[in-house]
Structure formats: C-alpha cells, structure tokens
Design an enzyme around this catalytic site. Structure first.
Site, PDB file in Angstrom:
ATOM      1  N   GLY A   1      16.405  -4.607   5.852  1.00 26.19           N
ATOM      2  CA  GLY A   1      17.191  -4.052   6.946  1.00 26.19           C
ATOM      3  C   GLY A   1      16.970  -2.578   7.214  1.00 26.19           C
TER       4      GLY A   1
ATOM      5  CG  HIS B   1      -2.927  20.007  -2.958  1.00 20.31           C
ATOM      6  ND1 HIS B   1      -4.146  20.270  -3.528  1.00 20.31           N
ATOM      7  CD2 HIS B   1      -3.162  19.074  -1.998  1.00 20.31           C
ATOM      8  CE1 HIS B   1      -5.079  19.531  -2.959  1.00 20.31           C
ATOM      9  NE2 HIS B   1      -4.508  18.786  -2.030  1.00 20.31           N
TER      10      HIS B   1
END
Length: 561
Positions: free
Chosen positions: A415, A120
């Site tokens: 940003g 997983h």
C-alpha cells in the site's frame, strides 16, 4: 572444445546479464552513479538488454515490480548507499507482495573496503555492510559478489528469487563487476511448480476427497498468489470442473475471468455485497487458492468464514480443516482438486451477484466518484493493463468486473502510494502489445510524477486518469476530514506532462459526467500518444467500498482505545 581448452570467458557483469536475459528480462531499471558507470557500459553493449534510466531509484524499483508482475522476473541497478536506500521501499513492497526481482547495488572497489576508507555514499565508519544488513529484512536471498565464486552466488540468489517469488539482493564492488568469469554453462531454469512430495500430495488429496464428497455447497476464493506461483491455468481448470461459484479479493483481481457466469465478483469481508458475502462465508466447503488475509483485502478482517476450516492452498503448503500437508505447491494442489471435483460431477448453482449500482445516464451534472468508476470500468478493454494506486482509485475500480483478458496491477498489502505510476512504466515495457490504463490520485501522484517523463521518453502511450480531489480523500474518510495533514499543495496538473517532456500529450480536464464520457471516447480513439485526464471530484466524495471500509476502520480504532 577438447579437454585442454579453457571455457570461454566473460565478466561478472556479463554472466549476470546473460542470466537475466535467459529468464526473459530485456530491460534493466535504475539510476546511473559513479560506482556503476563502467558496469552500465557493459549493459549498453549487451545485445539483449536495454537500460531504462528513471528519475529516481524508488521509481526504478516500482517499475521493476510492475515489469516482474508481467514478465515473471525483473532487475533494478543502483549505486551503493544513497541509491539502494532510495529503492528499498520499492523492494520491500515486492517482498510483501511476492514479486520476484533482483536488486543489484554497485559500490566502492574492494581496496577501499579493505582499508576502511571513508568513501562517499557510505556512513563514513568503514563498515560497508550496513545497507546489505538492511536489505536482508526485505529479500529472500543476498550475496556479496566476489571474483572467486561470483557466478555461483549470482545463480544461487536468482534461483532463490524464482523459487520463493520474492526479491533478492547482490552487493557488487565496482572492480568485481568487471572482473573475468567463465561464461555460463547450462541454463538457469525456472522452478518446477508441479513438483510436490508425492506422499504428502496423496495424503492431501485423500483428505480433500472426503471433504469434497460430504460438502453440500462448494465455493472458491482466489488471490494474487495464484499468479505469483504460476497456477492460473490450474485454477481455471478447477473452476470449470465443477462450475464452482467463485470470488476474488482485491489483490487477486485478474486471476479469474470476471465475466464468467459463475464469478461472483469481489469479496471484501463485511464490505462485500450481500450476495457475494453469503456465498463465500456460508459455503459448506470454501477452497481458498493462494489467499492471504490482509486488513485491506478482507474488510478489516471482517471475513465471515473460519480460516481453520475448508481447504487452503498456499505456495508450498496446503491444508484441510487445519491439517497441514507440506511440500505441496499451488499448481499441484489445484490440479489435484480439479480432478476430484470433476470426478464428483457436481453441478453448482451460482447466486446472482449484484454488480455495483450504475449511476443515472450521463449529463452535465458534477462528476462524482460513483460515476467516475462506472465510466472508467466500462472503458476497460481486454488488451488493457489496468494499474490502480492505493486510495480512491483502488477502492473505486475494484468492485467493477473487468473484461476477460484485461490485466490488473495493484499493491493493496504494502500500500505505498505513488507505486502505480512507475509500475505502469515497467508493465508497459514488459508487454508493449497492451495499452496501459493508470488510475491514480493527486496525493499519490505527487510522490512519483517525475516518472511521467520516463514514460514519455520511451514513447509509451497510456491513458492516465488522475483523480484531483484536493488531497488525501482516503485519509479524510478514515479520520478528521478537515485536518490540515490531509491537505496537499494544489498543482497545475495539466501543465505537467509537457513540462516533464512527454511528446504531444492529449491533456483533458473533466468536471462533469458528459465531459468524462467525451474524454474517455477521445482516449480510446487516440492511441498514438499519451492521454492525460484530470478528473475533478469533491474532497469528501468517496467510493462505496471505501465508505464501508472506513466505517469499519473507524469503529475498530474506537474499540481499540
């Protein structure tokens, strides 16, 4: 210990934690996952380390970034695959902004790797290197940690982070994390920022001396790399030696004393006030300290000075009128320049920089962006850590001068909206003697607001000013203000602090100037709990700096068609 004694043993995790602790790291950010749980047991048992479980791995990476900007280094711990990919945006921002931190990704044990098992949190194809390859784009060094050379590889990656002031990455299989390793011998010191190639330094100073001697006017422009490469004291010495007029770009706010008489304020290319722009662009000699030209910090590349002229000091290379001198760092370059300027004994005349125009006195009139940032800037104290998110908060607060001692964090190059809230968490834990002042918009807050609960769980008491202007006002200013993609779902913001587990928050909503003034006064007087101020402004109301930047951006976009 005699020659026959073996060195004391620890584990790979113990070695890693001891190294982090020796570098001033006291908090480890991340999210628990089944692969890293046993490693987390060692984190909890370490006497000098505190686990800070965040709501998401992205929040952990942002928090580590804020912590590193204050402490000089940080670490984030995630699980393999799903966890590390959640954090990669934050790590990329640290790379873009030169912030040193270590990302530790703990994955399946070696036996599963060797068998190519469909474990997983993998892509199910037996290739366990997918995510390490992705991280190599946004880190300066990485390693797959193995028992035989794990300590040496850990030290190599951390050393690279400190040297280059950028993130590093460790992939750590679950069983390797607990395998034995010799205890660290010797310290892992920080790089010597004064070190320089003496021949190259002498050649640079000779060229710089001739340039300084013939310059009629000298000005200095500073940026955040001054902080990242530990050169703030040398910059201060340079500015004092010649009483030089100087300015900062937005990413460099805080690296100089903005209350000093020769400080001009903010430089942002054509978005600057005329006095600042003239002083910087027309100087006979412009000394640039750690300046990187970015569209968001130069007014869309509208700077009026020639980047190939003047003196430019970067992290590892300096130049004089385009001639490069390698292996000379910022500290050595600025220290040498200070001596040259002092020898010249120049007296500079600094033009009077115009501060942002103050709105008329407060009253019951509707709150505007102009008054909001005037009032907030006036409330900043020297012991504040101000964290501003991209958008109206950063554009709004940047032109205002901060008091000496105040710290300023922002992310104008990368940003990524939402950065500031988790970064505040990291910055406050890194230096709890300061009070945080978070400035964030409603759109940005919707990305990371869940970390408000983490801030509350750690009993931090910042002042949070959330600008509720019904969506992405910065995007409205740039293009198509009525477009649906600039809208966001309205939230009941005042319900959120309590809903997210913040103990006894002081929650206020302001819609007028008078209400804002009263709320900021209450916030200053309420230091024992979080203060959350929802400041409501009109969707199309923009700070002056943003209006100027948006006009340039729109014009450039039209010209590019």
């Amino acid at each position: 210990m005699n020659a026959t004694d073996s060195p004391p043993e620890t584990t790979i995790t113990g070695h890693l934690l001891d190294r982090l602790h020796s570098l001033g790291v006291r908090h480890l950010f991340g999210v628990a996952g089944d692969y890293n749980l046993r490693m987390l047991d060692e984190v909890l048992a370490h006497p000098g380390m505190q686990w800070v479980g965040t709501a998401s791995e992205l929040g952990a990476a942002y928090a580590a970034d804020g912590y590193a900007r204050v402490r000089g280094f940080a670490a984030v711990l995630t699980t393999h695959g799903v966890g590390e990919l959640s954090a990669i945006n934050g790590v990329a921002g640290s790379y873009a902004e030169y912030v040193p931190l270590l990302h530790i990704a703990v994955g399946p044990p070696r036996s599963k790797e060797q068998d190519g098992a469909v474990a997983h949190h993998t892509l199910g194809d037996g290739d366990y290197e997918h995510f390490a390859r992705a991280f190599r784009q946004v880190v300066c060094a990485d390693a797959l940690v193995r028992p035989e050379d794990g300590p040496a590889e850990i030290d190599r990656v951390i050393t690279a982070c400190l040297r280059e002031s950028r993130p590093g990455y460790l992939r750590l299989p679950q069983d390797v994390a607990l395998s034995s390793a010799p205890s660290p011998s010797g310290s892992l010191g920080r790089p010597d920022r004064h070190a320089a190639d003496q021949h190259s330094l002498a050649a640079f100073l000779d060229a710089a001396a001739r340039r300084i001697e013939t310059a009629g006017t000298i000005a200095v422009l500073a940026d955040s790399l001054v902080d990242r490469f530990d050169a703030r004291a040398e910059l201060s010495d340079l500015l004092s030696a010649g009483s030089l007029p100087h300015a900062v770009v937005v990413s460099g706010k805080g690296v100089v004393d903005e209350s000093a008489p020769h400080c001009l304020g903010l430089y942002a290319g054509a978005c600057s006030d005329d006095t600042v722009r003239t002083a910087i662009d027309s100087a006979d000699l412009l000394i640039r300290a750690g300046v990187r030209l970015a569209d968001t910090t130069s007014g869309g590349f509208t700077h009026g000075y020639d980047p190939d002229r003047g003196i430019s000091a970067g992290p590892t290379t300096v130049s004089v009128d385009g001639a490069a001198f390698p292996d000379v760092g910022l500290r050595a370059a600025l220290a040498g320049l200070a001596r040259l300027v002092e020898d010249r004994r120049m007296t500079a005349s600094t033009p009077a920089a115009s501060a942002p125009r103050h709105p008329s006195p407060s009253g019951d009139s509707t709150l505007s962006q102009a008054y909001l940032w005037h009032a907030v800037s006036a409330a900043v104290r020297p012991d504040h850590t101000v964290v501003a998110d991209q958008g109206t908060p950063l554009f709004g607060i940047s032109p205002y001068r901060l008091p000496a001692g105040a710290r300023f964090l922002a992310q104008p190059v990368w940003g990524s909206i939402g950065y500031s809230l988790p970064a505040l968490l990291g910055a406050q834990l890194a230096d709890p003697s300061r009070r945080g002042l978070l400035l964030i918009g409603d759109g940005a807050a919707q990305l990371t607001i869940q970390e408000l609960g983490t801030i509350g769980r750690h009993r931090l008491t910042p002042v949070i000013v959330l600008v509720n202007n019904d969506g992405y006002t910065v995007e409205r200013a740039l293009h198509n203000p009525r477009a649906v993609y600039n809208d966001i779902t309205p939230w009941r913001w005042t319900d959120l602090p309590a809903a997210l587990g913040v103990p006894e928050p002081l929650v206020l909503t302001v819609r007028t100037r008078a209400e804002l003034d009263r709320s900021l006064s209450m916030a200053a007087a309420t230091e024992d709990r979080m203060v959350f101020i929802e400041a409501c402004t009109a969707p199309d109301d923009t700070p002056v700096l943003l209006s100027r930047f948006a006009e340039i951006a729109r014009r450039q976009a039209e010209d590019a068609q």
